[in-house]
Design an enzyme around this catalytic site. Structure first.
Site, mmCIF file in Angstrom:
data_model
loop_
_atom_site.group_PDB
_atom_site.id
_atom_site.type_symbol
_atom_site.label_atom_id
_atom_site.label_comp_id
_atom_site.label_asym_id
_atom_site.label_seq_id
_atom_site.Cartn_x
_atom_site.Cartn_y
_atom_site.Cartn_z
ATOM 1 N N HIS A 1 0.788 -1.167 -0.038
ATOM 2 C CA HIS A 1 0.045 -0.099 -0.068
ATOM 3 C C HIS A 1 0.908 1.203 0.082
ATOM 4 O O HIS A 1 1.693 1.381 0.560
ATOM 5 C CB HIS A 1 -0.981 -0.163 0.900
ATOM 6 C CG HIS A 1 -0.572 -0.083 2.475
ATOM 7 N ND1 HIS A 1 -0.166 1.232 3.251
ATOM 8 C CD2 HIS A 1 -0.307 -1.068 3.435
ATOM 9 C CE1 HIS A 1 0.206 1.028 4.405
ATOM 10 N NE2 HIS A 1 0.272 -0.216 4.594
ATOM 11 N N ASP B 1 5.709 1.573 7.266
ATOM 12 C CA ASP B 1 4.514 1.055 6.956
ATOM 13 C C ASP B 1 3.802 1.929 6.136
ATOM 14 O O ASP B 1 3.038 3.169 6.536
ATOM 15 C CB ASP B 1 3.676 1.252 8.327
ATOM 16 C CG ASP B 1 2.186 0.602 8.314
ATOM 17 O OD1 ASP B 1 1.740 -0.103 7.275
ATOM 18 O OD2 ASP B 1 1.350 0.841 9.117
ATOM 19 N N GLU C 1 -5.401 1.928 2.125
ATOM 20 C CA GLU C 1 -5.372 0.616 2.953
ATOM 21 C C GLU C 1 -5.498 0.963 4.495
ATOM 22 O O GLU C 1 -6.214 0.465 5.140
ATOM 23 C CB GLU C 1 -3.817 0.015 3.034
ATOM 24 C CG GLU C 1 -3.637 -1.482 3.565
ATOM 25 C CD GLU C 1 -3.227 -1.456 5.012
ATOM 26 O OE1 GLU C 1 -2.994 -2.510 5.410
ATOM 27 O OE2 GLU C 1 -3.087 -0.197 5.469
ATOM 28 N N ASP D 1 3.807 -5.883 3.278
ATOM 29 C CA ASP D 1 3.363 -4.821 4.236
ATOM 30 C C ASP D 1 4.140 -5.035 5.650
ATOM 31 O O ASP D 1 4.169 -5.626 6.169
ATOM 32 C CB ASP D 1 1.812 -4.968 4.766
ATOM 33 C CG ASP D 1 1.138 -3.667 5.316
ATOM 34 O OD1 ASP D 1 2.224 -2.927 5.540
ATOM 35 O OD2 ASP D 1 0.205 -3.569 5.375
#
Length: 505
Positions: free
Chosen positions: A279, A291, A323, A352
């Site tokens: 993402h 992240d 996301e 991820d």
């Protein structure tokens, strides 16, 4: 990719309400196709992965996140921000600069985004502010964006039915236990019952953050609170005592447009595609360099290095937006696939958070019994890689927490790896991987400190080599991998307590 196509993408960005210059590939960029190139091998593609290149990309990504400073007062790449638009631009223009090796498509879709500017929760009088209190994502503000006052009222059961809200909830701050239904449902029911705000407290360990999801006119300003901070007040309320409360949230919730980017090799069997995704967005609270900057940049680096080789099966990369708001981009992408196009995806791999500072080598425990057939074979590929490289690994729940969720629900085998998020590293895991027991795998998870300094480069390089290995293995051959036989999910339909990385139940 021709500059004219990138300019078409620029027009979509402008249509989304943010103008930002795009970095266009040079008109003289050499064409890069797979013709006449050696077939990709795992060893060759792994050898092309270097932590220095990954770090260079991470430094650039952090500079892009800083473009959001004027609007958010700190770096972020949340959807709707200049930092996220710049991220999309960086991904798109990088792939476009690789010539005709890939075909790039983009999907613009509607999304809801929120921003909490300030919040404060006081319980019990005397200005007591619980340390774990946080404002829910997509929460509306308190009335007139000012403080509201009322007694704290304990809601019956899990607050998932209107009958759980007694008449004394009117004008109060509803105190609701997590569980059974979504945070958004709890907030809406509290609003219908006349509460001026709501506090949802955890029934497990740790703090509680989450999203209210699709906005409702019944939602009220909503906070999350840890079980530890909530227990003293629960005891007082059950003893018949009155607990005064004050709540304040200044926030906005609005509809925007955002974009998925998908790149597919022009070479290889287009009827048999290996797909992988990450993402492109962060939470509003920080720049999200681990992240999921780590996953997005790994895909970008692998896609770049793959152009040195030819492939037997097509490779498709996806960078999902939204996301952090509840898997919006990946949900949209899979929902838009026709039955025929769905069937061309042999498997989906989710990447991820690959560079957590207090990392563990985590493999999703995706079994064929509970997921589309082929998921377990992918899981075993990851395990074999770690074992062959003398690395330990742990299995973690395959519980719908990230972007693989929509794929497995639509019959596509899935899996992935991670380096850890807010989970606490055990003593055993510290012995297996090093690092500090009793601390989160990523102490900066969903926080402002998720910067370049938050990356474990050794873990990132190892995991990026594993991503390269997974791509090269299936780009070369699907021999021994189960055939797709349905586009319907083969899972057992077990209810998921996750939607995106934020709790919704």
């Amino acid at each position: 990719m021709r500059p004219s196509l990138v300019l078409a993408f620029a027009s979509q960005v402008v249509a989304a309400g943010i103008q930002l210059p795009l970095v266009l590939p040079s008109a003289s960029s050499p064409a890069v196709s797979s013709v006449g190139k050696p077939i990709v091998t795992s060893d060759a593609l792994q050898a092309d992965i270097d932590a220095k290149n990954l770090l260079e990309r991470a430094n650039h990504l952090y500079e892009l996140a800083k473009l959001s400073n004027p609007d958010y007062s700190h770096p972020t790449r949340v959807i709707g921000s200049k930092g996220h638009v710049a991220t999309i631009d960086y991904i798109y223009s990088t792939i476009a600069s690789l010539g005709d090796y890939y075909t790039i498509t983009n999907q613009t879709f509607n999304a809801v985004v929120g921003n909490v500017f300030e919040f404060r929760l006081e319980l019990g009088g005397g200005g007591n502010v619980p340390k774990s209190a946080s404002a829910m994502s997509l929460t509306p503000p308190t009335k007139n964006k000012g403080p509201v006052f009322g007694p704290l009222v304990l809601v019956d059961n899990d607050g998932c039915d209107q009958t759980d809200y007694a008449s004394n909830v009117v004008g109060s701050i509803a105190f609701i236990r997590r569980g059974t239904c979504t945070f958004g449902q709890k907030s809406a029911l509290a609003g219908k019952a006349g509460a001026v705000a709501a506090v949802i407290y955890n029934n497990g360990q740790g703090s509680l953050s989450g999203t209210l999801g699709e906005p409702s006119p019944d939602h009220v300003a909503t906070f999350g609170l840890s079980r530890e901070d909530s227990e003293p007040y629960i005891e007082e309320l059950r003893a018949g005592k009155t607990v005064a409360a004050k709540a304040y949230i200044d926030s906005i919730v609005e509809n925007i447009k955002t974009v998925n980017i998908v790149a597919q090799t022009n070479g290889g069997d287009a009827e048999n595609c290996v797909m992988l995704g990450a993402h492109s967005d962060s939470v509003a609270e920080g720049p999200g360099i681990n992240d999921d900057g780590s996953g997005s940049l790994t895909l970008l680096e692998v896609a770049t290095q793959l152009t040195k080789y030819s492939v037997n099966n097509c490779v498709r990369f996806g960078w999902w937006a939204g996301e952090e708001e509840g898997l919006l981009g990946s949900d949209y992408y899979v929902a838009m696939l026709s039955t025929e196009e769905n069937g061309k995806i042999r498997l989906f791999m989710d990447y991820d958070m690959l560079a957590s500072p207090n990392y563990a080598n985590q493999v999703y425990d995706a079994t064929n019994e509970a997921n589309p057939t082929g998921s377990q074979e992918l899981r075993d590929l990851y395990i074999d890689f770690y074992q062959s490289n003398d690395q330990n690994y742990t299995l973690i729940p395959f519980d719908g927490r990230s972007d693989y969720d929509a794929f497995i629900k639509h019959g596509i085998p899935g899996g992935g790896i991670a380096a850890g998020a807010e989970g606490v590293k055990t003593k055993e895991e510290a012995e297996m991987f090093g690092g500090k027991a009793g601390e989160w795998f990523d102490p900066c998870y969903h926080q402002l400190c998720d910067t370049v300094d938050n990356l474990n480069l050794a873990a990132w390089e190892l995991n990026s080599k594993l991503v390269a290995h997974s791509v090269a293995t299936f780009a070369r051959s699907f021999d021994g991998f189960p055939e797709r036989c349905t586009v319907e999910s083969e899972s057992h339909g077990v209810a998921s307590y996750w939607h995106g990385p934020k709790l919704v139940m």
